[in-house]
Write a protein that holds these residues in place. Sequence first.
Motif, PDB file in Angstrom:
ATOM      1  N   MET A   1       0.830  -1.203   0.000  1.00 23.76           N
ATOM      2  CA  MET A   1       0.000   0.000   0.000  1.00 23.76           C
ATOM      3  C   MET A   1       0.859   1.245   0.000  1.00 23.76           C
ATOM      4  N   THR A   2       0.267   2.351  -0.420  1.00 19.86           N
ATOM      5  CA  THR A   2       0.892   3.640  -0.198  1.00 19.86           C
ATOM      6  C   THR A   2       0.561   4.067   1.232  1.00 19.86           C
ATOM      7  N   PRO A   3       1.329   4.989   1.801  1.00 14.32           N
ATOM      8  CA  PRO A   3       0.987   5.475   3.145  1.00 14.32           C
ATOM      9  C   PRO A   3      -0.433   6.026   3.227  1.00 14.32           C
ATOM     10  N   ALA A   4      -0.891   6.691   2.165  1.00 13.81           N
ATOM     11  CA  ALA A   4      -2.255   7.234   2.166  1.00 13.81           C
ATOM     12  C   ALA A   4      -3.288   6.123   2.203  1.00 13.81           C
ATOM     13  N   GLU A   5      -3.048   5.043   1.455  1.00 15.47           N
ATOM     14  CA  GLU A   5      -3.976   3.911   1.455  1.00 15.47           C
ATOM     15  C   GLU A   5      -4.009   3.231   2.823  1.00 15.47           C
ATOM     16  N   LEU A   6      -2.843   3.130   3.457  1.00 18.84           N
ATOM     17  CA  LEU A   6      -2.800   2.532   4.794  1.00 18.84           C
ATOM     18  C   LEU A   6      -3.562   3.406   5.788  1.00 18.84           C
ATOM     19  N   ARG A   7      -3.358   4.713   5.700  1.00 16.44           N
ATOM     20  CA  ARG A   7      -4.071   5.619   6.604  1.00 16.44           C
ATOM     21  C   ARG A   7      -5.583   5.476   6.441  1.00 16.44           C
ATOM     22  N   THR A   8      -6.053   5.371   5.200  1.00 15.97           N
ATOM     23  CA  THR A   8      -7.484   5.215   4.943  1.00 15.97           C
ATOM     24  C   THR A   8      -7.998   3.908   5.527  1.00 15.97           C
ATOM     25  N   ALA A   9      -7.249   2.817   5.334  1.00 15.04           N
ATOM     26  CA  ALA A   9      -7.670   1.506   5.828  1.00 15.04           C
ATOM     27  C   ALA A   9      -7.730   1.477   7.352  1.00 15.04           C
ATOM     28  N   VAL A  10      -6.729   2.062   8.008  1.00 15.87           N
ATOM     29  CA  VAL A  10      -6.702   2.045   9.470  1.00 15.87           C
ATOM     30  C   VAL A  10      -7.766   2.981  10.032  1.00 15.87           C
ATOM     31  N   ARG A  11      -7.950   4.126   9.391  1.00 13.21           N
ATOM     32  CA  ARG A  11      -8.989   5.055   9.838  1.00 13.21           C
ATOM     33  C   ARG A  11     -10.359   4.394   9.773  1.00 13.21           C
ATOM     34  N   ARG A  12     -10.604   3.640   8.700  1.00 12.19           N
ATOM     35  CA  ARG A  12     -11.898   2.973   8.552  1.00 12.19           C
ATOM     36  C   ARG A  12     -12.042   1.822   9.549  1.00 12.19           C
ATOM     37  N   GLY A  13     -10.958   1.103   9.799  1.00 11.52           N
ATOM     38  CA  GLY A  13     -11.050  -0.054  10.674  1.00 11.52           C
ATOM     39  C   GLY A  13     -10.953   0.255  12.150  1.00 11.52           C
ATOM     40  N   ALA A  14     -10.151   1.272  12.517  1.00 15.25           N
ATOM     41  CA  ALA A  14      -9.911   1.553  13.935  1.00 15.25           C
ATOM     42  C   ALA A  14     -10.293   2.962  14.348  1.00 15.25           C
ATOM     43  N   GLY A  15     -10.639   3.818  13.374  1.00 18.60           N
ATOM     44  CA  GLY A  15     -11.052   5.169  13.718  1.00 18.60           C
ATOM     45  C   GLY A  15      -9.925   6.090  14.121  1.00 18.60           C
TER      46      GLY A  15
END
Length: 318
Positions: free
Chosen positions: A195-209
């Motif tokens: 992933m790109t850092p932006a994609e990781l941030r989106t995934a974690v934000r969605r999963g863990a808030g």
Amino acid sequence: MYHTWMRYFTPSPVHHRLGLVCLGVGLQHGTLPAVGPRTLDHHVALVISSGSGWFRAPDGRRRTVTAPALIWLSPGVPHHYGADPETGWDECFVDFTGPATTTYTELGYIEPDRPVVPLADPDGARGVVGRIARAARRGNPLLEVETSAAVHELLVALRRARADVAPDGDPVLQSLARDAFKALSVTEHAARHGMTPAELRTAVRRGAGCSPKDYLLGIRLGRAKELLAATELPVAAVARRVGYDDPAYFSRLFTRRVGTAPVRFREQQGRAVPGGWSQQVPDPERPPTLTSLDGTAASGGPAAPGGTAASGGAGAGT
């Protein structure tokens, strides 16, 4: 034909300071009449456990709702919905409000932008609604506090029941947790997932808030607290165990986030345990207990040295 049962509550101002309060609960099934168009001043979680129907959003678009599903009704947002007139559906609902709804929305537990959410299994949420219904008996002196606590539990149950969340949790979050103590940057974590850092941030934000950095920090500091409380490892060694090569930086970070320095935390919470601190989660049906007089654990298991029920697991210092 349809069946309807519901109760509504009026919590006092002091109960509103709990953060969330329950305003009503209901269980209904059958070919229920359509609701709306209407606009409410509070939140409603509407769980459809069987059957089908429809939901019309503020933009006028009508979409099919197939159980199991969750319908979020948000304050100030017009809505219109109903069960299929031929087959009907089985629904339960909880009305709630309070300042904590803002935080739950920020964390992704309440999703105003996604009013219809497919669920994998509604049983957990329906169980919580059932407890609210039982608490709604007339004259219950614990009503407001009991139902307030249940609303918090309901939001967690609905978050866990979402169809886009695997039974064992988000694989990205699981992998981050597994690698949390490695000295890796967010960019390096992202690369390990392709992933790109932006994609990781989106995934974690969605999963863990929260951000990946905050997610990892919470895991690291939790483990650091365990090591400080249960072992005599130097602070520098604790820092290395949780992924920080610079003990001074770790101490500053710990102090800023926890509110007290690592040494002070150990003074307050330290409970060094010979043999280490068990990593095994206790069985809620057979929790660790004091041993009986004949040396057998009261919960039925063998007694451990020192007079406590054996719990097994690796020591915290390993």
